[in-house]
Design an enzyme around this catalytic site. Sequence first.
Site, PDB file in Angstrom:
ATOM      1  N   THR A 140       8.159   0.095   3.626  1.00  0.00           N
ATOM      2  CA  THR A 140       8.382   1.519   3.375  1.00  0.00           C
ATOM      3  C   THR A 140       9.644   1.737   2.545  1.00  0.00           C
ATOM      4  O   THR A 140       9.655   2.533   1.598  1.00  0.00           O
ATOM      5  CB  THR A 140       8.500   2.304   4.699  1.00  0.00           C
ATOM      6  N   PHE A 157       0.806  -1.223   0.000  1.00  0.00           N
ATOM      7  CA  PHE A 157       0.000   0.000   0.000  1.00  0.00           C
ATOM      8  C   PHE A 157       0.836   1.269   0.000  1.00  0.00           C
ATOM      9  O   PHE A 157       0.382   2.339  -0.424  1.00  0.00           O
ATOM     10  CB  PHE A 157      -0.956  -0.002   1.202  1.00  0.00           C
ATOM     11  N   LYS A 158       2.074   1.170   0.460  1.00  0.00           N
ATOM     12  CA  LYS A 158       2.900   2.373   0.561  1.00  0.00           C
ATOM     13  C   LYS A 158       3.260   2.940  -0.802  1.00  0.00           C
ATOM     14  O   LYS A 158       3.621   4.115  -0.918  1.00  0.00           O
ATOM     15  CB  LYS A 158       4.135   2.065   1.411  1.00  0.00           C
ATOM     16  N   ASP A 159       3.138   2.117  -1.848  1.00  0.00           N
ATOM     17  CA  ASP A 159       3.354   2.636  -3.203  1.00  0.00           C
ATOM     18  C   ASP A 159       2.389   3.776  -3.514  1.00  0.00           C
ATOM     19  O   ASP A 159       2.724   4.699  -4.259  1.00  0.00           O
ATOM     20  CB  ASP A 159       3.155   1.529  -4.247  1.00  0.00           C
ATOM     21  N   LEU A 201       3.547   7.046  -1.455  1.00  0.00           N
ATOM     22  CA  LEU A 201       4.923   7.447  -1.760  1.00  0.00           C
ATOM     23  C   LEU A 201       5.099   7.854  -3.213  1.00  0.00           C
ATOM     24  O   LEU A 201       5.896   8.748  -3.518  1.00  0.00           O
ATOM     25  CB  LEU A 201       5.892   6.321  -1.389  1.00  0.00           C
TER      26      LEU A 201
END
Length: 481
Positions: free
Chosen positions: A145, A112-114, A117
């Site tokens: 991350t 999900f951090k894509d 970010l």
Amino acid sequence: MWYVSTRGMAPHVDFEGALFSGYAPDGGLFMPEELPQLGRETLRQWSVLSYPSLVVELCALFIGPELIPRDDLNDLIQRAFRRFRHREVVHLSRLRDGLNVLELWHGATYAFKDLSLSCTAQFLQYFLQKRGKHVTVVVGTSGDTGSAAIESVREAKNVGIIVLLPQGHCTKIQERQMTTVLEENVHVFGGELEGNSDELDEPIKAVFADVAFVKKHNLMSLNSINWSRVLVQMAHHFFAYFQCVPSLDMHPLPTVEVVVPTGAAGNLAAGCIAQKMGLPIHLVAAVNCNDIIHRTVQQGDFSLSEAVKPTFASAMDIQVPYNMERIFWLLSGSDCQMTRGLMEQFERTQNVRLPEKLQSKLSAAVTSESVSDETILQTMARCWEENQSLLCPHTAVAVSYHYQQMLRQTPSPPRCCLAPASAAKFPEAVVAAGLSPETPAEILALEGKETRCTPMRKSDDWTVMLRDTIEDMGRRWRATS
């Protein structure tokens, strides 16, 4: 739109200032001075938008056209999501017995951090190109991350990135997603830990405490202390609501329960802000046996355990969920003095009892559940058996809450479980659940690639190593610019 520190001792900044700052100078986290309130008509208009369009609408509220004009903002968000594998970017999987799973993992690193970010990196490069500047990003990671941050800036000419990963404490796939990136602007350290990945924050905090050094080298962080990440993650909650709400014509608007697998509490803080803006959601913080957030919600006990217990949901194996500071500030009515007192006491003693009024507001906004490794594996096995759908162990923490609520057989609102990562990143957990991993070709290809990682041994001075690398990156950029 101005941003203030949760601790109230730093000057206010605009979005650009918050983006490049990470921590506020007084040690707090930046939050919007005021939250826009969204009425029924705005929610109705937003309900038909795609996920990228929702991100644009939210960002427009919090950035302002004088910093990023609307056409530029549209272009940046479109560029941020161009590498996502699913045409919707974020996809809702509707499974048996009312189980809704929002897949947030269709980006480059399957996590999900894509989402946040990739947007944050576009904002960074937009301002850097305008100002002719360079920044060095420093990131400590418990797994996802680091790789998402690297992917978001690996081709950026005016951004260098240093990632500290916990050697042996994340999966082999997570490590290889970081160590196989050989671009000159990327440097990866592998820390030899005594306990858990929170230890990686110590040299980072020490470096950021040197204000002159930070200013000289234009240092910043892309951990979820960064406001930009929280801002984009608010879109998860709006999209989940619009996908799951039965009707926007009902009075009052129906509530949707959003179950958030929770580590550092960035997604949870984003949900609390969305609530305050008028989105009718109830939040569930689902954690593994490292249960500081569960104890805080249930009892007001914001204190460290004796040790972090390694679990299959390794990204949640942390002791210090730093975004809880944002939630305390928000639910206390922006009380900087109280927030500062709580957090300074926590930093001194690692043990805080929330004031009764704050704990009452927290437990009204958020429900919580703590889940064992055994339950994680059982949930993964059950979801496969009933739906032929593989869950990552973090998603299973959320889905286990749904299964528990089914047992209670009481009427409940529509529910959406956030899925932060693909099961493909956690083959060890999939096998432990008695299932067969499904590994995409991109991930299989990591095995044969060259790697580069500088070890940080226990006997090394990690702060000195970090400072030396930052200075070296700065010299190289100046030589080529």
